[in-house]
Design a protein around this motif. Structure first.
Motif, PDB file in Angstrom:
ATOM      1  N   MET A 140       0.840  -1.195   0.000  1.00 55.56           N
ATOM      2  CA  MET A 140       0.000   0.000   0.000  1.00 55.56           C
ATOM      3  C   MET A 140       0.878   1.249   0.000  1.00 55.56           C
ATOM      4  O   MET A 140       1.851   1.327   0.743  1.00 55.56           O
ATOM      5  N   THR A 141       0.543   2.206  -0.822  1.00 54.95           N
ATOM      6  CA  THR A 141       1.272   3.474  -0.867  1.00 54.95           C
ATOM      7  C   THR A 141       0.717   4.426   0.180  1.00 54.95           C
ATOM      8  O   THR A 141      -0.496   4.613   0.272  1.00 54.95           O
ATOM      9  N   ILE A 142       1.591   5.018   0.972  1.00 55.50           N
ATOM     10  CA  ILE A 142       1.195   5.956   2.018  1.00 55.50           C
ATOM     11  C   ILE A 142       1.164   7.358   1.430  1.00 55.50           C
ATOM     12  O   ILE A 142       2.168   7.852   0.911  1.00 55.50           O
ATOM     13  N   ARG A 143       0.009   8.004   1.510  1.00 54.77           N
ATOM     14  CA  ARG A 143      -0.145   9.372   1.020  1.00 54.77           C
ATOM     15  C   ARG A 143       0.225  10.330   2.159  1.00 54.77           C
ATOM     16  O   ARG A 143      -0.417  10.341   3.208  1.00 54.77           O
ATOM     17  N   LEU A 144       1.261  11.133   1.938  1.00 59.71           N
ATOM     18  CA  LEU A 144       1.809  11.972   3.002  1.00 59.71           C
ATOM     19  C   LEU A 144       1.685  13.456   2.668  1.00 59.71           C
ATOM     20  O   LEU A 144       2.041  13.891   1.571  1.00 59.71           O
ATOM     21  N   LEU A 145       1.214  14.225   3.633  1.00 61.97           N
ATOM     22  CA  LEU A 145       1.147  15.684   3.537  1.00 61.97           C
ATOM     23  C   LEU A 145       2.167  16.265   4.508  1.00 61.97           C
ATOM     24  O   LEU A 145       2.195  15.890   5.686  1.00 61.97           O
ATOM     25  N   ILE A 146       3.016  17.178   4.033  1.00 66.44           N
ATOM     26  CA  ILE A 146       4.040  17.811   4.872  1.00 66.44           C
ATOM     27  C   ILE A 146       3.636  19.252   5.162  1.00 66.44           C
ATOM     28  O   ILE A 146       3.342  20.021   4.238  1.00 66.44           O
ATOM     29  N   VAL A 147       3.615  19.620   6.455  1.00 64.54           N
ATOM     30  CA  VAL A 147       3.228  20.976   6.851  1.00 64.54           C
ATOM     31  C   VAL A 147       4.332  21.574   7.719  1.00 64.54           C
ATOM     32  O   VAL A 147       4.574  21.114   8.837  1.00 64.54           O
ATOM     33  N   ASP A 148       5.022  22.584   7.185  1.00 64.32           N
ATOM     34  CA  ASP A 148       6.122  23.242   7.899  1.00 64.32           C
ATOM     35  C   ASP A 148       6.292  24.630   7.300  1.00 64.32           C
ATOM     36  O   ASP A 148       6.199  24.793   6.080  1.00 64.32           O
ATOM     37  N   ASP A 149       6.536  25.631   8.136  1.00 62.95           N
ATOM     38  CA  ASP A 149       6.626  26.999   7.618  1.00 62.95           C
ATOM     39  C   ASP A 149       7.966  27.310   6.961  1.00 62.95           C
ATOM     40  O   ASP A 149       8.122  28.338   6.308  1.00 62.95           O
ATOM     41  N   ASP A 150       8.946  26.413   7.101  1.00 63.16           N
ATOM     42  CA  ASP A 150      10.269  26.624   6.498  1.00 63.16           C
ATOM     43  C   ASP A 150      10.332  25.891   5.157  1.00 63.16           C
ATOM     44  O   ASP A 150      10.312  24.653   5.125  1.00 63.16           O
ATOM     45  N   PRO A 151      10.429  26.637   4.040  1.00 65.16           N
ATOM     46  CA  PRO A 151      10.452  25.984   2.729  1.00 65.16           C
ATOM     47  C   PRO A 151      11.631  25.043   2.536  1.00 65.16           C
ATOM     48  O   PRO A 151      11.530  24.040   1.825  1.00 65.16           O
ATOM     49  N   LEU A 152      12.774  25.355   3.181  1.00 62.68           N
ATOM     50  CA  LEU A 152      13.930  24.467   3.071  1.00 62.68           C
ATOM     51  C   LEU A 152      13.685  23.142   3.785  1.00 62.68           C
ATOM     52  O   LEU A 152      14.095  22.072   3.302  1.00 62.68           O
ATOM     53  N   VAL A 153      13.017  23.211   4.935  1.00 63.94           N
ATOM     54  CA  VAL A 153      12.685  21.989   5.666  1.00 63.94           C
ATOM     55  C   VAL A 153      11.704  21.147   4.851  1.00 63.94           C
ATOM     56  O   VAL A 153      11.866  19.926   4.726  1.00 63.94           O
ATOM     57  N   ARG A 154      10.693  21.816   4.280  1.00 65.06           N
ATOM     58  CA  ARG A 154       9.730  21.079   3.452  1.00 65.06           C
ATOM     59  C   ARG A 154      10.428  20.398   2.284  1.00 65.06           C
ATOM     60  O   ARG A 154      10.155  19.238   1.961  1.00 65.06           O
ATOM     61  N   ALA A 155      11.345  21.128   1.630  1.00 61.10           N
ATOM     62  CA  ALA A 155      12.054  20.561   0.487  1.00 61.10           C
ATOM     63  C   ALA A 155      12.901  19.364   0.908  1.00 61.10           C
ATOM     64  O   ALA A 155      12.941  18.336   0.212  1.00 61.10           O
ATOM     65  N   GLY A 156      13.575  19.491   2.047  1.00 57.14           N
ATOM     66  CA  GLY A 156      14.405  18.396   2.532  1.00 57.14           C
ATOM     67  C   GLY A 156      13.590  17.167   2.882  1.00 57.14           C
ATOM     68  O   GLY A 156      13.960  16.037   2.549  1.00 57.14           O
ATOM     69  N   LEU A 157      12.451  17.399   3.557  1.00 55.97           N
ATOM     70  CA  LEU A 157      11.587  16.278   3.928  1.00 55.97           C
ATOM     71  C   LEU A 157      10.987  15.619   2.690  1.00 55.97           C
ATOM     72  O   LEU A 157      10.895  14.388   2.608  1.00 55.97           O
ATOM     73  N   SER A 158      10.582  16.439   1.735  1.00 54.29           N
ATOM     74  CA  SER A 158      10.005  15.893   0.499  1.00 54.29           C
ATOM     75  C   SER A 158      11.025  15.037  -0.240  1.00 54.29           C
ATOM     76  O   SER A 158      10.697  13.953  -0.744  1.00 54.29           O
ATOM     77  N   PHE A 159      12.261  15.526  -0.310  1.00 54.07           N
ATOM     78  CA  PHE A 159      13.314  14.782  -0.989  1.00 54.07           C
ATOM     79  C   PHE A 159      13.601  13.462  -0.277  1.00 54.07           C
ATOM     80  O   PHE A 159      13.712  12.404  -0.910  1.00 54.07           O
ATOM     81  N   MET A 160      13.686  13.544   1.043  1.00 51.78           N
ATOM     82  CA  MET A 160      14.028  12.369   1.832  1.00 51.78           C
ATOM     83  C   MET A 160      12.909  11.332   1.826  1.00 51.78           C
ATOM     84  O   MET A 160      13.132  10.142   1.553  1.00 51.78           O
ATOM     85  N   LEU A 161      11.682  11.771   2.100  1.00 48.82           N
ATOM     86  CA  LEU A 161      10.560  10.848   2.206  1.00 48.82           C
ATOM     87  C   LEU A 161      10.052  10.406   0.845  1.00 48.82           C
ATOM     88  O   LEU A 161       9.559   9.286   0.688  1.00 48.82           O
TER      89      LEU A 161
END
Length: 230
Positions: free
Chosen positions: A1-22
């Motif tokens: 099963m594919t996990i659908r993930l939403l990332i919520v963080d006010d720091d765009p660099l953190v969001r980009a890093g998490l998106s890349f990693m996850l």
């Protein structure tokens, strides 16, 4: 099963890093990103994520408030709270709000991926540092005047449980796994799972972490064999 993930963080660099990693995990799909807790309801309605990775400190609506509002909705996705700090009250508020996980931002990437997977599978997760701090915070033989109303309320809620359900709830509060509870109480693992499901339904809770918090709030772990009344 594919996990659908939403990332919520006010720091765009953190969001980009998490998106890349996850996003590199084969079983995780990043369905969207948000920069503030105020965006969460609309994003969840539109994107239908299974898990929301939520920062705590955001400018307009913080992650704890967003989690409380989100988890009060029927069919809400699971929430993993992600932060740079682990103050006791923040941990407790997040977990009481229904967050299924609380992970520090300095956690190793592989552990954050594992946390998302575990939460999606219905297994609450806390980083070891947070777990130790939480247990230290809620432990203690006496309730302070500030804690006494919460203790009375918790005991009143737990009074609705049948005897065996109460024993299982106390065992969950002791941090025991289903297998450990089954061995201690001489029942099968499926029976333990059934009791946990009934406890969650009766008490209107989201996960076993909240059961543990309620048992701690009631002071039942301070009494022999978890005895004590409302």
């Amino acid at each position: 099963m594919t996990i659908r993930l939403l990332i919520v963080d006010d720091d765009p660099l953190v969001r980009a890093g998490l998106s890349f990693m996850l996003g590199g995990a084969e079983d995780i799909t990043i369905v969207g990103e948000g920069a503030d807790g105020s965006e969460v309801p609309a994003l969840v309605d539109r994107l239908a994520p299974d898990v929301v990775l939520m920062d705590i400190r955001m400018p307009a609506v913080d992650g704890l408030t967003a989690t409380e509002e989100l988890r009060s909705r029927p069919g809400a996705p699971e929430v993993v709270v992600l932060t740079t700090f682990h103050a006791d009250e923040q941990v407790l508020r997040a977990l009481r709000a229904g967050a299924a996980g609380f992970v520090l931002k300095d956690t190793a990437p592989a552990e954050i991926v594992a946390a998302v997977r575990r939460v999606a599978a219905g297994d609450p997760v806390l980083s070891p540092a947070v777990t130790r701090q939480l247990m230290s915070h809620v432990a203690g033989p006496d309730a302070t005047p500030r804690q006494q109303p919460r203790r009375a309320t918790a005991r009143e809620r737990l009074a609705s449980l049948a005897g065996r359900e109460r024993e299982v709830a106390v065992a969950v509060g002791q941090g025991r796994s289903n297998a450990e509870i089954a061995a201690a109480l001489y029942m099968s693992v499926p029976t333990v799972k059934t009791h946990v499901s009934r406890i969650l339904a009766k008490l209107g809770l989201n996960n076993r972490v909240q059961i543990a918090l309620l048992v701690h709030d009631a002071g039942l772990l301070d009494l022999p064999d978890g005895e004590g009344g409302a």
